[in-house]
Design an enzyme around this catalytic site. Structure first.
Site, short mmCIF file in Angstrom:
data_model
loop_
_atom_site.label_atom_id
_atom_site.label_comp_id
_atom_site.label_asym_id
_atom_site.label_seq_id
_atom_site.Cartn_x
_atom_site.Cartn_y
_atom_site.Cartn_z
CE1 TYR A 235 -3.25 -3.41 0.93
CE2 TYR A 235 -4.67 -1.14 0.33
CZ TYR A 235 -4.20 -2.01 0.30
OH TYR A 235 -5.30 -3.49 0.64
CE LYS B 85 3.50 -17.98 0.38
NZ LYS B 85 2.48 -18.70 0.62
CG ASP C 247 -7.71 -5.07 2.03
OD1 ASP C 247 -8.52 -4.54 2.22
OD2 ASP C 247 -7.23 -4.77 0.14
#
Ligand code: NAI
Length: 333
Positions: free
Chosen positions: A124, A171, A228
């Site tokens: 973002y 991750k 999100d």
């Protein structure tokens, strides 16, 4: 006490759900002077800026805002007002409590989890460029400062609210440096909270576990993009986007908004469910110490939803936004 709070009705269903929430908050007996501001396409057309400086100043002055959804053009046009607001005000923590409301048809019972999403960086950051024609680079920014800050927020929240477990979602097996840094910051924070169990899940496996057995989760902390996606997934576990509220919190200011967007497919039809924004308003009322009013609204909401007589279409009912709001106000008399 009279409060002054910035209000952004937003667009799409924003003005409808905002009007509903204002009625319910007034019926709960809280005295609020709302400072109304436009944002997004309306502001862009009128002032050439999607995020007007007067709006930012108003939130800085009042320290609290309630915000309806604001549309973001896809692939072109101005950048997201929502992301811009979070960055401009350093609203670094996005808090999304997800639990079963009584009477709301849901895929699972016994869900009671809280998503803590880092709100200022990751993909973002908006740093994208075309390297050569046909090749674009989008930069994922992870910093030690923001990762440690969100980790502390998650553990502090867990401690204050008697939560038992914090799970970091990542991750780092693939993004060894970026998510690796995020994870190492959460790991370094965890020992300061010995009473809280700490564990970790890789984001894809976490999604599978969430849709198999969401009851096992408590507080989840994660970088922006996973937050999100995972929060919409979690909304789906308990009845959908119409029933999950959220708070964007910084050191100085707080902006409360629904998880959902402007829902252009149902805008202007008086069918939107105002519950998500109402739950955000309840978080806001607790934030400004109007706890009794927040409790009254929650009781009314639970009464109306569990009676089953007045539900909006997304919850398999047929009530309009106005009828549902009327029922909430009546339940508080
Ligand atoms: P959306 O959340 O607006 O809608 C997804 C689906 O959920 C639609 O079928 C919609 O009708 C339904 N829905 C959403 N809220 C509902 C409610 N309160 N009651 C009943 N049904 C509801 O997501 P979408 O369509 O991806 O985004 C539309 C616009 O909203 C986009 O421009 C997007 O950028 C913006 N957006 C803004 C956000 C914000 O202001 N924080 C957050 C998410 C999206």
């Amino acid at each position: 006490m009279r409060h002054t709070i910035t209000l952004i009705p937003g667009d799409g269903i924003g003005p409808e759900v905002t009007a509903a929430v204002l009625r319910v908050v007034a019926a709960a007996g809280v005295s609020i002077e709302w400072e109304r501001h436009i944002a997004g396409v309306q502001a862009f057309e009128r002032t050439g800026k999607a995020l007007p400086v007067e709006l930012i100043d108003s939130i800085r002055r009042n320290t609290v805002a309630l915000k309806g959804p604001v549309s973001t053009p896809i692939g072109e046009g101005f950048s997201s007002v929502n992301v811009g607001l979070r960055k401009a005000l350093e609203l670094y923590a996005n808090l999304r409590p997800v639990w079963n409301l009584p009477g709301v048809p849901a895929r699972f019972e016994g869900v009671d989890l809280v998503i803590v999403r880092e709100n200022t960086e990751d993909l973002y950051a908006g740093l994208e460029h075309e390297v050569v024609p046909g090749v674009v680079e989008s930069l994922k920014i992870i910093t030690e400062r923001a990762s440690t800050r969100i980790a502390q927020f998650a553990f502090d929240y867990a401690r204050r609210h008697g939560r038992k477990r914090v799970t970091a979602i990542h991750k780092a097996n693939i993004m060894k440096l970026g998510d690796g840094l995020f994870l190492s910051c959460v790991r370094a924070t965890a020992p300061q909270y010995p009473e809280i169990v700490y564990d970790e899940r890789i984001v894809d496996a976490a999604c599978m576990h969430l849709v198999m057995n969401p009851g096992q989760f408590d507080v989840l902390v994660m970088p922006n993009l996973y937050g999100d996606i995972v929060s919409d997934l979690c909304a789906g576990l308990v009845g959908g986007l119409g029933v999950v509220g959220s708070a964007n919190l910084g050191a100085e200011t707080a902006v409360f908004e629904a998880v959902h967007g402007s829902a252009p497919d149902i805008a202007g039809k008086n069918v939107a469910n105002p519950t998500a924004l109402l739950l955000s308003a309840v978080l806001m009322l607790r934030h400004i110490d109007e706890v009794a009013a927040a409790d009254r609204i929650m009781k009314a909401l639970e009464t109306v939803l569990s009676s089953g007589a007045t539900r909006t279409r997304d919850l398999k009912g047929s009530a309009t936004t106005t009828e549902f709001t009327d029922a909430l106000c009546r339940a508080m008399l």
